[in-house]
Design a protein around this motif. Structure first.
Motif, PDB file in Angstrom:
ATOM      1  N   GLY A 198       0.795  -1.221   0.000  1.00 24.33           N
ATOM      2  CA  GLY A 198       0.000   0.000   0.000  1.00 24.33           C
ATOM      3  C   GLY A 198       0.827   1.271   0.000  1.00 24.33           C
ATOM      4  O   GLY A 198       0.277   2.357   0.212  1.00 24.33           O
ATOM      5  N   GLY A 199       2.132   1.156  -0.203  1.00 22.00           N
ATOM      6  CA  GLY A 199       2.973   2.354  -0.222  1.00 22.00           C
ATOM      7  C   GLY A 199       3.050   3.027   1.138  1.00 22.00           C
ATOM      8  O   GLY A 199       3.378   4.205   1.227  1.00 22.00           O
ATOM      9  N   GLY A 200       2.750   2.306   2.197  1.00 19.17           N
ATOM     10  CA  GLY A 200       2.815   2.871   3.547  1.00 19.17           C
ATOM     11  C   GLY A 200       4.216   2.718   4.095  1.00 19.17           C
ATOM     12  O   GLY A 200       4.624   1.616   4.482  1.00 19.17           O
ATOM     13  N   GLY A 208      14.929   1.636   3.596  1.00 19.64           N
ATOM     14  CA  GLY A 208      15.323   3.039   3.635  1.00 19.64           C
ATOM     15  C   GLY A 208      15.372   3.501   5.087  1.00 19.64           C
ATOM     16  O   GLY A 208      14.723   2.904   5.964  1.00 19.64           O
ATOM     17  N   ASP A 209      16.141   4.563   5.358  1.00 21.16           N
ATOM     18  CA  ASP A 209      16.244   5.040   6.745  1.00 21.16           C
ATOM     19  C   ASP A 209      14.888   5.542   7.245  1.00 21.16           C
ATOM     20  O   ASP A 209      14.542   5.336   8.419  1.00 21.16           O
ATOM     21  CB  ASP A 209      17.328   6.119   6.897  1.00 21.16           C
ATOM     22  N   GLY A 210      14.101   6.166   6.355  1.00 24.31           N
ATOM     23  CA  GLY A 210      12.783   6.632   6.774  1.00 24.31           C
ATOM     24  C   GLY A 210      11.903   5.456   7.157  1.00 24.31           C
ATOM     25  O   GLY A 210      11.257   5.449   8.216  1.00 24.31           O
ATOM     26  N   ASP A 211      11.886   4.446   6.324  1.00 24.91           N
ATOM     27  CA  ASP A 211      11.112   3.234   6.574  1.00 24.91           C
ATOM     28  C   ASP A 211      11.569   2.563   7.877  1.00 24.91           C
ATOM     29  O   ASP A 211      10.757   2.191   8.730  1.00 24.91           O
ATOM     30  CB  ASP A 211      11.320   2.302   5.368  1.00 24.91           C
ATOM     31  N   ASN A 235      20.815   3.975   4.194  1.00 28.84           N
ATOM     32  CA  ASN A 235      20.617   5.229   4.930  1.00 28.84           C
ATOM     33  C   ASN A 235      21.152   6.423   4.132  1.00 28.84           C
ATOM     34  O   ASN A 235      22.340   6.740   4.175  1.00 28.84           O
ATOM     35  CB  ASN A 235      21.327   5.102   6.285  1.00 28.84           C
ATOM     36  N   ASN A 236      20.253   7.083   3.421  1.00 26.53           N
ATOM     37  CA  ASN A 236      20.652   8.279   2.669  1.00 26.53           C
ATOM     38  C   ASN A 236      20.359   9.555   3.447  1.00 26.53           C
ATOM     39  O   ASN A 236      20.391  10.653   2.915  1.00 26.53           O
ATOM     40  CB  ASN A 236      19.996   8.310   1.275  1.00 26.53           C
ATOM     41  N   ARG A 237      20.046   9.379   4.731  1.00 25.26           N
ATOM     42  CA  ARG A 237      19.777  10.513   5.638  1.00 25.26           C
ATOM     43  C   ARG A 237      18.712  11.452   5.069  1.00 25.26           C
ATOM     44  O   ARG A 237      18.813  12.672   5.149  1.00 25.26           O
ATOM     45  CB  ARG A 237      21.078  11.303   5.944  1.00 25.26           C
ATOM     46  N   SER A 238      17.694  10.846   4.516  1.00 24.49           N
ATOM     47  CA  SER A 238      16.667  11.678   3.885  1.00 24.49           C
ATOM     48  C   SER A 238      15.417  10.862   3.593  1.00 24.49           C
ATOM     49  O   SER A 238      15.483   9.652   3.394  1.00 24.49           O
ATOM     50  CB  SER A 238      17.213  12.223   2.553  1.00 24.49           C
ATOM     51  N   PHE A 239      14.282  11.563   3.536  1.00 24.04           N
ATOM     52  CA  PHE A 239      13.088  11.005   2.898  1.00 24.04           C
ATOM     53  C   PHE A 239      13.246  11.321   1.411  1.00 24.04           C
ATOM     54  O   PHE A 239      12.530  12.150   0.855  1.00 24.04           O
ATOM     55  CB  PHE A 239      11.822  11.638   3.488  1.00 24.04           C
ATOM     56  N   PHE A 240      14.259  10.682   0.799  1.00 26.72           N
ATOM     57  CA  PHE A 240      14.779  11.166  -0.476  1.00 26.72           C
ATOM     58  C   PHE A 240      13.749  11.177  -1.601  1.00 26.72           C
ATOM     59  O   PHE A 240      13.765  12.053  -2.466  1.00 26.72           O
ATOM     60  CB  PHE A 240      16.007  10.352  -0.901  1.00 26.72           C
ATOM     61  N   ASN A 241      12.864  10.186  -1.601  1.00 31.03           N
ATOM     62  CA  ASN A 241      11.828  10.136  -2.637  1.00 31.03           C
ATOM     63  C   ASN A 241      11.163  11.509  -2.776  1.00 31.03           C
ATOM     64  O   ASN A 241      10.907  12.003  -3.878  1.00 31.03           O
ATOM     65  CB  ASN A 241      10.802   9.077  -2.237  1.00 31.03           C
ATOM     66  N   ASP A 242      10.939  12.132  -1.641  1.00 26.82           N
ATOM     67  CA  ASP A 242      10.221  13.406  -1.674  1.00 26.82           C
ATOM     68  C   ASP A 242      11.122  14.590  -2.014  1.00 26.82           C
ATOM     69  O   ASP A 242      10.632  15.649  -2.412  1.00 26.82           O
ATOM     70  CB  ASP A 242       9.469  13.600  -0.356  1.00 26.82           C
ATOM     71  N   GLY A 284      20.260   9.313  -3.906  1.00 24.45           N
ATOM     72  CA  GLY A 284      20.128   9.191  -5.368  1.00 24.45           C
ATOM     73  C   GLY A 284      19.413   7.918  -5.745  1.00 24.45           C
ATOM     74  O   GLY A 284      19.552   6.903  -5.060  1.00 24.45           O
ATOM     75  N   TYR A 285      18.622   7.988  -6.816  1.00 25.98           N
ATOM     76  CA  TYR A 285      17.927   6.824  -7.358  1.00 25.98           C
ATOM     77  C   TYR A 285      18.579   6.446  -8.669  1.00 25.98           C
ATOM     78  O   TYR A 285      19.398   7.193  -9.218  1.00 25.98           O
ATOM     79  CB  TYR A 285      16.439   7.137  -7.568  1.00 25.98           C
ATOM     80  N   SER A 286      18.198   5.302  -9.214  1.00 23.18           N
ATOM     81  CA  SER A 286      18.750   4.877 -10.498  1.00 23.18           C
ATOM     82  C   SER A 286      18.367   5.914 -11.569  1.00 23.18           C
ATOM     83  O   SER A 286      17.401   6.668 -11.398  1.00 23.18           O
ATOM     84  CB  SER A 286      18.204   3.506 -10.892  1.00 23.18           C
TER      85      SER A 286
END
Ligand SMILES: Cc1ncc(C[n+]2csc(CCOP(=O)(O)OP(=O)(O)O)c2C)c(N)n1
Ligand SMILES: [Mg+2]
Length: 612
Positions: free
Chosen positions: A455-457, A484-487, A511-518, A596-598
């Motif tokens: 569910g993308g939660g 992910g670190d956020g997860d 751990n990218n130290r970020s909610f990087f997706n956003d 960074g993402y692919s």
């Protein structure tokens, strides 16, 4: 096809029924009564009759009757309690268990407040079409029996309404006999495809009241009739004829089971048709991703160019319960109507409702087989005249060699080092981060990867991984969660349950130290608005201070491995962590990756912003 009955296999036969776990938390001085004496004893007895192996829970007075029945009437066995520090992880653990076994275990959550905490995990299980039996409680429904204040705030008129829109069924039985029937129905509905979570709300008074008279015994198995959807022979013949005539068939590999026979049947089908196969990291693996017929890497948040080219060239597309068929077509073809004929094998529409739009875009479909791929694929294969004798594809060596260096770590370095450290071991990836590049880790067995949280939660990764590791305990399979670190930070306390119940698991924090997706979303908006994209990190970065994820793991009793910052340190750290897990521990490795993402994923998220 597996029937709901077969899914309810005896606990002793499931991989989860591990003796070392069952030896824990044994109740003392049991009186040895074997006849239910209270309403909640009937509920507990029915859970046993359904052979539910575990009940993950966070306690509460609303179900103290049931709690007592499980401990002192059942002796904390079938189901055995798994104490959780948060209701979200209780449900996520049951969800992860179902992802591996295909079977429902139970989760118990206290009154309205516990259910509120559980909602996101229930939604994840719903979107992931996984069976979970959620038990809750309220009341006493009879107002004169309520204690002042607390029983009133924790009683709601229609508690099931909190989750009704993303469960398959819910109930609030008014008597022990009704509760027994309710549980049987719940298990049957949850385990019948399309599977999903169910919720039963038990009145506190009903649980705690003495049984007026014993209930007549019943045979639970007789209430689990086989009811999975099937396709007619005519439809199978029509589909086979369309596929036989195809020059460029494509298979979209969607929701399928973890059965190895079913996996082999899908490989045989693709080979018989010489079809290109497309898969997606949203869903558990359904086909070898390094098979020559697999089109490029599995999608992360976007289809790879090879997959798009295959869809563009296709004359027949066979969707095996692909999540969002219309979306895949739109991604590949833009707004254009597909020239290919579309065959859709899915019974998912049976659970679509007016509240949740998880049914996605309405796709064009030329032939619909309203069943599950596991049932239809062997039938299709038979109708096509069996598997084609084809030169077997050369299988690449299990682990590629990887030369680490002293550079900062990218997600691909993490993947390659972990693969090298794992070597020939049989691994189940129980979770992957959003930044994962599907090209870095081939899947060759149905247990290699069990899919995303559904569910993308965000926050589901740790709990789902603990549940999956529970199901895999003692199987020889090494469970690895990459979060992910956020997860990880949202769901980390699920690890305490794994440590407490001796469930080995390796957790790697990407751990990218970020909610990087956003960050990418903020960059997109800034670009479209001609504003400075360099501010994308504000309100997104989880640094100053950086979170010590290994210490968070250590705080749950896991073995924490302090931040790894150089690629050269990855393999030796992973080797030590794997050794710890093989010795029975939960290990957490905090890997500081570059944000960074692919390239494909980044391009997909920033598409359309170039001209601004
Ligand atoms: C419960 C929840 N909250 C917020 C979001 C929005 N969201 C989507 S991805 C994401 C970032 C997740 O961070 P992390 O797990 O560190 O992965 P990263 O994007 O950094 O690779 C967020 C906040 C969500 N999907 N679910
Ligand atoms: Mg992150």
């Amino acid at each position: 096809m597996t029937s709901a009955k077969a899914k309810l296999a005896p606990a002793a036969e499931t991989p989860a029924a591990h003796p070392s776990l069952r030896a824990l938390e044994r109740p003392a001085n049991l009186t040895g009564t074997n006849a239910p004496a209270f309403g909640s004893d009937v509920v507990a007895d029915t859970l046993r009759a359904l052979e539910i192996p575990y009940i993950a829970l966070n306690p509460g007075a609303s179900y103290r009757g049931l709690h007592d029945s499980i401990v002192n009437f059942l002796g904390n066995e079938t189901p055995q309690m798994l104490l959780c520090l948060h209701e979200e992880s209780a449900v996520a653990i049951a969800h992860g268990y179902a992802k591996v076994t295909g079977m429902a275990m139970a989760a118990a959550v206290h009154s309205n407040v516990g259910l509120f905490h559980a909602t996101m995990a229930i939604f994840n299980a719903w979107c992931d079409r996984q069976p979970v039996i959620v038990l809750g409680a309220t009341g006493p429904v009879d107002a004169v029996k309520r204690r002042p204040w607390i029983d009133w705030i924790h009683t709601a008129r229609d508690q099931g309404a909190i989750v009704r829109n993303y469960t398959k069924w819910d109930d609030q039985p008014a008597s022990p006999a009704a509760a027994r029937e309710s549980l049987l129905r719940a298990a049957w509905i949850a385990g019948t495809a399309p599977c999903g979570p169910v919720y039963i709300n038990l009145d506190a008074e009903m649980q705690e009241a003495k049984l007026a008279e014993p209930l007549a015994p019943i045979d639970a198995a007789r209430f689990m009739p086989h009811a999975d959807p099937t396709a007619s022979a005519d439809l199978i013949a029509d589909a086979a004829a369309m596929l036989k005539g195809a020059k460029h068939p494509v298979i979209l590999m969607g929701r399928v089971s973890r059965s190895l026979d079913a996996w082999n049947a899908r490989v045989a089908l693709a080979e018989a048709l010489d079809a290109k196969v497309i898969s997606d990291l949203k869903i558990a693996c359904g086909f070898p991703t390094d098979h020559p017929l697999h089109a490029g890497a599995p999608a992360s948040n976007a289809l790879v160019p090879e997959a798009i080219a295959a869809i563009k060239a296709a004359d027949v597309i066979l969707s095996l319960d692909w999540v969002d068929l219309g979306g895949a077509l739109r991604n590949a073809l833009g707004g254009e109507a597909p020239k290919a004929k579309i065959i859709c094998i899915s019974a998912d529409f049976h659970v679509h409702n007016g509240w949740s739009m998880d049914y996605e875009i309405l796709p064009p479909v030329d032939l619909m087989l309203p069943t599950a791929p596991d049932a239809a694929v062997p039938q299709l294969l038979a109708a096509l005249g069996g598997s084609k004798s084809r030169k077997p594809a050369a299988v690449p060596a299990k682990a590629e060699s990887y030369e680490p260096s002293n550079t900062p770590i990218r997600v691909d370095d993490l993947a390659r080092s972990l693969r090298a450290a794992v070597g020939e071991r049989e691994v189940t990836l129980t979770h992957l981060p959003l930044s994962w590049n599907g090209a870095t880790w081939p899947f060759r067995h149905p247990l290699d990867y069990i899919g995303s949280e559904g569910g993308g939660g965000v926050g589901g990764g740790p709990g789902i991984s603990v549940g999956a590791a529970l199901a895999l305990k003692g199987s020889g399979q090494l469970p690895i969660a990459i979060c992910g670190d956020g997860d990880f930070c949202m769901g980390v306390t699920a690890l305490w349950t794994a440590v407490h119940y001796r469930i080995p698991l390796l957790v790697v924090v990407c751990n990218n130290r970020s909610f990087f997706n956003d960050e990418l979303h903020q960059e997109r908006v800034a670009r479209i608005r001609n504003r400075p994209p360099e501010n994308r990190w504000i309100g997104q970065r989880i640094s100053d201070p950086d979170i010590d994820c290994a210490a968070l793991g250590t705080a749950q009793g896991a073995m924490g491995f302090p931040p790894v910052t150089k690629t050269a340190d990855l393999m030796p750290t992973f080797a030590r962590a794997i050794a710890a897990v093989e010795a029975g521990q939960v290990a957490v490795v905090d890997v500081r990756v570059e944000p960074g993402y692919s390239a494909v994923a980044t391009a997909a998220m920033l598409r359309g912003t170039e001209k601004a």
